[in-house]
Design a protein around this motif. Structure first.
Motif, PDB file in Angstrom:
ATOM      1  N   LEU A 211      34.235  37.065  41.057  1.00 55.99           N
ATOM      2  CA  LEU A 211      35.537  37.621  41.661  1.00 55.99           C
ATOM      3  C   LEU A 211      37.204  36.877  41.570  1.00 55.99           C
ATOM      4  CD1 LEU A 211      36.228  39.513  44.644  1.00 55.99           C
ATOM      5  CD2 LEU A 211      36.089  37.169  45.898  1.00 55.99           C
ATOM      6  N   GLY A 212      36.886  35.788  41.812  1.00 56.08           N
ATOM      7  CA  GLY A 212      38.615  34.668  40.607  1.00 56.08           C
ATOM      8  C   GLY A 212      38.189  36.044  39.564  1.00 56.08           C
ATOM      9  N   VAL A 213      37.473  36.145  38.584  1.00 57.96           N
ATOM     10  CA  VAL A 213      37.975  36.677  37.541  1.00 57.96           C
ATOM     11  C   VAL A 213      38.496  37.768  37.373  1.00 57.96           C
ATOM     12  CG1 VAL A 213      36.843  36.784  34.308  1.00 57.96           C
ATOM     13  CG2 VAL A 213      36.589  34.846  35.593  1.00 57.96           C
ATOM     14  N   GLY A 214      37.409  39.064  38.345  1.00 61.14           N
ATOM     15  CA  GLY A 214      37.821  39.781  38.476  1.00 61.14           C
ATOM     16  C   GLY A 214      39.584  40.353  39.176  1.00 61.14           C
ATOM     17  N   LEU A 215      39.844  39.100  39.712  1.00 59.90           N
ATOM     18  CA  LEU A 215      41.452  39.368  40.617  1.00 59.90           C
ATOM     19  C   LEU A 215      42.163  38.923  39.626  1.00 59.90           C
ATOM     20  CD1 LEU A 215      40.742  37.909  43.516  1.00 59.90           C
ATOM     21  CD2 LEU A 215      41.213  39.601  43.954  1.00 59.90           C
ATOM     22  N   TYR A 216      42.319  38.060  39.123  1.00 59.55           N
ATOM     23  CA  TYR A 216      43.238  37.729  37.823  1.00 59.55           C
ATOM     24  C   TYR A 216      43.180  38.914  36.072  1.00 59.55           C
ATOM     25  CZ  TYR A 216      45.299  34.024  34.035  1.00 59.55           C
ATOM     26  OH  TYR A 216      46.328  34.001  33.410  1.00 59.55           O
ATOM     27  N   LEU A 217      42.398  39.116  35.698  1.00 66.79           N
ATOM     28  CA  LEU A 217      42.279  40.048  34.953  1.00 66.79           C
ATOM     29  C   LEU A 217      42.740  41.542  35.910  1.00 66.79           C
ATOM     30  CD1 LEU A 217      38.805  40.226  33.355  1.00 66.79           C
ATOM     31  CD2 LEU A 217      41.130  39.043  32.487  1.00 66.79           C
ATOM     32  N   GLU A 218      42.887  42.462  36.828  1.00 67.30           N
ATOM     33  CA  GLU A 218      43.688  43.290  37.264  1.00 67.30           C
ATOM     34  C   GLU A 218      44.735  42.917  37.403  1.00 67.30           C
ATOM     35  OE1 GLU A 218      41.765  46.111  38.580  1.00 67.30           O
ATOM     36  OE2 GLU A 218      40.417  45.714  37.342  1.00 67.30           O
TER      37      GLU A 218
END
Length: 225
Positions: A211-218
């Motif tokens: 979830l954190g990585v997804g937020l960062y990459l988005e």
């Protein structure tokens, strides 16, 4: 906001994983939670102040998770009021469960070592209330409810890649299976899947990282676009 929230999810999850790994190596956690009072208290005394500090670190690294949980609605521009309330409450309950090892267990362990016959009974009472009830049963159930609601929101709104939503639902199901082990402390003979605790908590932790990585990459991809 998305980028900061993503980083905080990863930092909280990784920090807790490191602290919990140290605790597992030095105190056989979480298996020791189901051992007799005498064994737990004796091993706690043997662990000394270093063990108490390890519990302190484990508690507050998990407590860090409350920050990105509170930030998530603004990060993805979705209300998530119920989910956020459940998530924040789950962290608080789990924090109580962890911190009793810092503020409640040490004096009980010393009393047991000194031969106090009531220490074992006091340990069992606080362990069932602060640990099994608040930290494990309610804390985990509310954490699962938060992850389910967030995952459903992701799938419905596509605020993040859909695979993160599906991963969250799968991790929640696995984590929920651990409730059997907790309920067995109150209902002897209740069905228990021994692997549920490790598989469920690991999957749930990996999902928070995803979830954190997804937020960062988005956030990063939006800048590129």
């Amino acid at each position: 906001m998305r980028r900061t929230t993503g980083i905080l999810f990863v930092v909280a999850a990784v920090s807790f994983a490191v602290a919990a790994s140290v605790l597992s190596a030095t105190f056989d956690w979480p298996d020791i939670l189901r051992e007799p009072a005498g064994k737990v208290l004796t091993e706690y005394v043997e662990g000394g102040s270093g063990l108490t500090w390890t519990w302190f670190a484990t508690a507050w690294t998990y407590g860090l998770l409350a920050i990105p949980i509170l930030m998530l609605p603004q990060a993805i521009n979705r209300p998530l009021r119920v989910a956020t309330a459940l998530g924040a409450t789950s962290v608080l309950l789990s924090l109580i469960g962890f911190l009793r090892w810092v503020f409640v267990v040490p004096p009980l362990a010393r009393a047991y070592a000194d031969g106090d016959p009531t220490a074992a009974m006091a340990w069992t009472a606080q362990h069932q209330f602060g640990g099994a009830l608040l930290g494990e049963h309610l804390g985990q159930l509310l954490a699962i409810a938060w992850s389910v609601l967030v995952s459903v929101a992701i799938l419905r709104t596509r605020a993040l890649p859909r695979w993160i939503g599906w991963m969250g639902l799968a991790a929640s199901v696995l984590y929920f299976a651990n409730q059997g082990d907790i309920l067995a402390t109150a209902f002897p003979g209740f069905p228990v899947w021994d692997a549920a605790g490790l598989l469920g908590s690991t999957a749930w932790g990996l999902w928070t990282i995803a979830l954190g990585v997804g937020l960062y990459l988005e956030r990063s991809l939006s800048h590129v676009e």
